[in-house]
Scaffold this motif. Structure first.
Motif, PDB file in Angstrom:
ATOM      1  N   SER A 259      22.292 -47.554  60.353  1.00 18.32           N
ATOM      2  CA  SER A 259      22.069 -46.248  59.728  1.00 18.32           C
ATOM      3  C   SER A 259      23.363 -45.666  59.174  1.00 18.32           C
ATOM      4  N   LYS A 260      24.440 -45.802  59.932  1.00 18.95           N
ATOM      5  CA  LYS A 260      25.745 -45.317  59.453  1.00 18.95           C
ATOM      6  C   LYS A 260      26.171 -46.076  58.203  1.00 18.95           C
ATOM      7  N   LYS A 261      25.999 -47.391  58.238  1.00 22.40           N
ATOM      8  CA  LYS A 261      26.409 -48.210  57.104  1.00 22.40           C
ATOM      9  C   LYS A 261      25.520 -47.949  55.877  1.00 22.40           C
ATOM     10  N   VAL A 262      24.245 -47.702  56.105  1.00 21.75           N
ATOM     11  CA  VAL A 262      23.344 -47.392  54.994  1.00 21.75           C
ATOM     12  C   VAL A 262      23.700 -46.035  54.393  1.00 21.75           C
ATOM     13  N   ASN A 263      24.098 -45.088  55.226  1.00 21.14           N
ATOM     14  CA  ASN A 263      24.544 -43.796  54.702  1.00 21.14           C
ATOM     15  C   ASN A 263      25.736 -43.978  53.764  1.00 21.14           C
ATOM     16  N   GLN A 264      26.665 -44.844  54.149  1.00 24.66           N
ATOM     17  CA  GLN A 264      27.814 -45.126  53.277  1.00 24.66           C
ATOM     18  C   GLN A 264      27.356 -45.835  52.008  1.00 24.66           C
ATOM     19  N   LEU A 265      26.457 -46.796  52.160  1.00 27.71           N
ATOM     20  CA  LEU A 265      25.924 -47.514  51.000  1.00 27.71           C
ATOM     21  C   LEU A 265      25.263 -46.530  50.035  1.00 27.71           C
TER      22      LEU A 265
END
Length: 106
Positions: free
Chosen positions: A60-66
């Protein structure tokens, strides 16, 4: 009536909804632009890979950055329209499933 026939009728009904037609039309517009379509497909692949390779919290954190990385892309009219029409279709389907659940629980 058997379940197979009923599912065909429900699918036919869904295909004739304004939400499905609008989503499909916006998808065709996106597909016409090969560059945008390729970028969109790359985003989906990256997002799916994150969810496949990380815990839900980390993904979820990485998708937010993406999503932040793709913000300008998402604001392009063709892409934005497709995302909006897809959300509207998904909301309609979610409501449909809730109605079925409600009927099952009676």
């Amino acid at each position: 009536m058997n379940i197979n026939q009923l599912s065909k009728e429900v699918a036919s009904f869904i295909k004739n909804t304004n939400e499905f037609k609008a989503m499909n039309k916006s998808k065709l517009e996106l597909d016409k632009n090969r560059s945008l379509k390729r970028q969109f497909d790359m985003y989906i692949n990256k997002k799916n890979n994150l969810y496949s390779n990380y815990s839900l919290e980390d993904a979820s954190k990485k998708v937010n950055q993406l999503n932040r990385d793709y913000n300008d892309f998402f604001n392009l009219p063709v892409v934005s329209n497709y995302i909006q029409k897809t959300k509207e279709f998904n909301n309609m389907m979610e409501n449909f499933y809730k109605l079925i659940e409600k009927e099952l629980l009676k």
